[in-house]
Motif scaffolding. Structure first.
Motif, mmCIF file in Angstrom:
data_model
loop_
_atom_site.group_PDB
_atom_site.id
_atom_site.type_symbol
_atom_site.label_atom_id
_atom_site.label_comp_id
_atom_site.label_asym_id
_atom_site.label_seq_id
_atom_site.Cartn_x
_atom_site.Cartn_y
_atom_site.Cartn_z
ATOM 1 N N TYR A 195 4.736 -2.831 9.308
ATOM 2 C CA TYR A 195 4.382 -3.377 10.617
ATOM 3 C C TYR A 195 3.318 -2.543 11.321
ATOM 4 C CZ TYR A 195 4.879 -4.685 15.520
ATOM 5 O OH TYR A 195 4.623 -5.073 16.824
ATOM 6 N N GLN A 196 3.550 -1.234 11.438
ATOM 7 C CA GLN A 196 2.636 -0.379 12.202
ATOM 8 C C GLN A 196 1.271 -0.207 11.539
ATOM 9 O OE1 GLN A 196 4.798 3.240 13.004
ATOM 10 N NE2 GLN A 196 6.156 2.255 14.495
ATOM 11 N N ARG A 197 1.188 -0.373 10.236
ATOM 12 C CA ARG A 197 -0.086 -0.232 9.529
ATOM 13 C C ARG A 197 -0.665 -1.596 9.125
ATOM 14 N NH1 ARG A 197 0.626 5.083 5.563
ATOM 15 N NH2 ARG A 197 1.508 6.471 7.141
ATOM 16 N N TYR A 198 -0.055 -2.642 9.611
ATOM 17 C CA TYR A 198 -0.513 -4.000 9.324
ATOM 18 C C TYR A 198 -0.589 -4.262 7.814
ATOM 19 C CZ TYR A 198 -1.881 -3.602 14.203
ATOM 20 O OH TYR A 198 -1.853 -3.397 15.560
ATOM 21 N N ASP A 199 0.399 -3.731 7.106
ATOM 22 C CA ASP A 199 0.460 -3.896 5.648
ATOM 23 C C ASP A 199 1.472 -4.991 5.337
ATOM 24 O OD1 ASP A 199 0.626 -3.722 2.930
ATOM 25 O OD2 ASP A 199 1.185 -1.600 2.854
ATOM 26 N N GLN A 208 0.813 -1.203 0.000
ATOM 27 C CA GLN A 208 0.000 0.000 0.000
ATOM 28 C C GLN A 208 0.857 1.268 0.000
ATOM 29 O OE1 GLN A 208 -3.380 -0.340 -0.325
ATOM 30 N NE2 GLN A 208 -2.815 -2.518 -0.480
ATOM 31 N N ILE A 209 2.068 1.185 -0.516
ATOM 32 C CA ILE A 209 2.940 2.347 -0.567
ATOM 33 C C ILE A 209 3.069 2.826 -2.007
ATOM 34 C CG2 ILE A 209 4.269 1.722 1.478
ATOM 35 C CD1 ILE A 209 6.439 0.654 -0.403
ATOM 36 N N THR A 210 3.438 4.089 -2.166
ATOM 37 C CA THR A 210 3.596 4.652 -3.501
ATOM 38 C C THR A 210 5.002 4.387 -4.023
ATOM 39 O OG1 THR A 210 4.355 6.785 -2.639
ATOM 40 C CG2 THR A 210 1.964 6.482 -2.904
ATOM 41 N N SER A 211 5.163 4.544 -5.313
ATOM 42 C CA SER A 211 6.477 4.350 -5.914
ATOM 43 C C SER A 211 7.478 5.376 -5.401
ATOM 44 C CB SER A 211 6.372 4.427 -7.442
ATOM 45 O OG SER A 211 5.817 5.660 -7.851
ATOM 46 N N GLU A 212 6.993 6.584 -5.059
ATOM 47 C CA GLU A 212 7.882 7.625 -4.525
ATOM 48 C C GLU A 212 8.486 7.192 -3.191
ATOM 49 O OE1 GLU A 212 4.888 8.153 -5.678
ATOM 50 O OE2 GLU A 212 5.249 9.397 -7.460
ATOM 51 N N GLY A 247 15.291 6.228 8.177
ATOM 52 C CA GLY A 247 14.897 6.157 6.775
ATOM 53 C C GLY A 247 15.357 4.859 6.155
ATOM 54 N N GLY A 248 15.090 4.703 4.873
ATOM 55 C CA GLY A 248 15.525 3.504 4.176
ATOM 56 C C GLY A 248 14.494 2.391 4.220
ATOM 57 N N ILE A 249 14.906 1.233 3.757
ATOM 58 C CA ILE A 249 14.005 0.089 3.643
ATOM 59 C C ILE A 249 13.474 -0.346 4.999
ATOM 60 C CG2 ILE A 249 13.915 -2.356 2.998
ATOM 61 C CD1 ILE A 249 15.846 -1.712 0.724
ATOM 62 N N GLY A 250 14.326 -0.348 6.016
ATOM 63 C CA GLY A 250 13.883 -0.753 7.351
ATOM 64 C C GLY A 250 12.820 0.163 7.907
ATOM 65 N N ASP A 251 12.980 1.454 7.675
ATOM 66 C CA ASP A 251 12.013 2.436 8.159
ATOM 67 C C ASP A 251 10.649 2.222 7.508
ATOM 68 O OD1 ASP A 251 11.063 4.614 9.575
ATOM 69 O OD2 ASP A 251 11.590 6.026 8.002
ATOM 70 N N VAL A 252 10.649 1.977 6.195
ATOM 71 C CA VAL A 252 9.402 1.732 5.478
ATOM 72 C C VAL A 252 8.753 0.441 5.967
ATOM 73 C CG1 VAL A 252 8.392 1.206 3.228
ATOM 74 C CG2 VAL A 252 10.076 3.031 3.435
ATOM 75 N N ALA A 253 9.559 -0.589 6.198
ATOM 76 C CA ALA A 253 9.019 -1.863 6.676
ATOM 77 C C ALA A 253 8.323 -1.707 8.022
ATOM 78 C CB ALA A 253 10.134 -2.898 6.773
ATOM 79 N N ILE A 254 8.890 -0.863 8.884
ATOM 80 C CA ILE A 254 8.311 -0.661 10.213
ATOM 81 C C ILE A 254 7.128 0.307 10.164
ATOM 82 C CG2 ILE A 254 8.741 0.252 12.517
ATOM 83 C CD1 ILE A 254 11.634 -0.748 12.211
#
Length: 226
Positions: free
Chosen positions: A190-194, A12-16, A179-186
């Motif tokens: 994780y936090q948005r149950y995505d 559920q994330i954008t390409s940006e 920031g980075g991949i880990g930040d997006v993953a969390i």
């Protein structure tokens, strides 16, 4: 975004956001690798040549550096991140963000690389050093014209291992907003149950690691053949 995936795991994330995450990860890895490599190679060489019985034996220097490296390496990276927040804020002005994360990444990777470099150099046959001394080579010539070139293939694999370790560390740094991949993953996974975003970040990390390992293996083989 990835319409071919099942809806249950559709990110559920954008390409940006994805592009920015990749950029932040590569940015942190590149700069931290540069500085930690300089520090690590320097410390690794010093550890080898100053150890008892080597060409620049110096018990004081060896006894001072060796335990410091052991202490830093014994601290888990997530704890190191938190412990260095005051230092990071003092140097960088802020304690979060990709640039701020470079400082603890260097502190983490520098001693790690130093130990890997030490192991690579210690694998060299002592007969090579004896031959170099017999030819009248100076101590600096032995280091840079015999030890380092002879260990180059192993050193390339060492740097590959260190780079992969940094990729994993940058993902962990996302836990404190680096920031980075880990930040997006969390933050987005994780936090948005995505689950789709979390899975995508895992796949990206796997691809990056596999790519780095393959490049390292190829480069090492080419150097070994020469």
């Amino acid at each position: 975004m990835l319409n071919w995936l099942p809806e249950a795991i559709q990110p559920q994330i954008t390409s940006e956001i994805l592009v920015q995450a990749l950029y932040d990860t590569l940015y942190m890895v590149a700069w931290s690798l540069l500085f930690s490599t300089i520090i690590g190679i320097l410390l690794g060489v010093i550890l080898v040549v100053t150890r008892p019985g080597h060409i620049m034996e110096n018990r004081f220097i060896y006894s001072a550096i060796n335990p410091i490296i052991n202490v830093i390496r014994s601290v888990p990276f997530i704890i190191l991140l938190v412990a260095l927040i005051p230092v990071t804020r003092f140097i960088n002005g802020v304690a979060i963000g990709a640039t701020a994360a470079i400082i603890p990444l260097v502190v983490y990777a520098g001693p790690y690389i130093a130990r890997l470099v030490e192991n690579s150099l210690l694998e060299i046959d002592s007969g090579i050093i004896e031959a170099a001394e017999a030819m009248g080579a100076t101590k600096w010539q032995i280091i840079f014209r015999f030890l380092v070139p002879e260990a180059m293939s192993s050193l390339i694999l060492t740097m590959t291992t260190a780079t992969i370790g940094l990729v994993g560390a940058t993902a962990m740094a996302g836990a404190i907003g680096a920031g980075g991949i880990g930040d997006v993953a969390i933050a987005y996974g994780y936090q948005r149950y995505d689950d789709g975003t979390t899975l995508l970040m895992v796949v990206l990390l796997v691809l990056i690691v596999q790519g780095l390992q393959s490049l390292g293996n190829v480069a090492s083989k080419r150097v070994r053949r020469r």
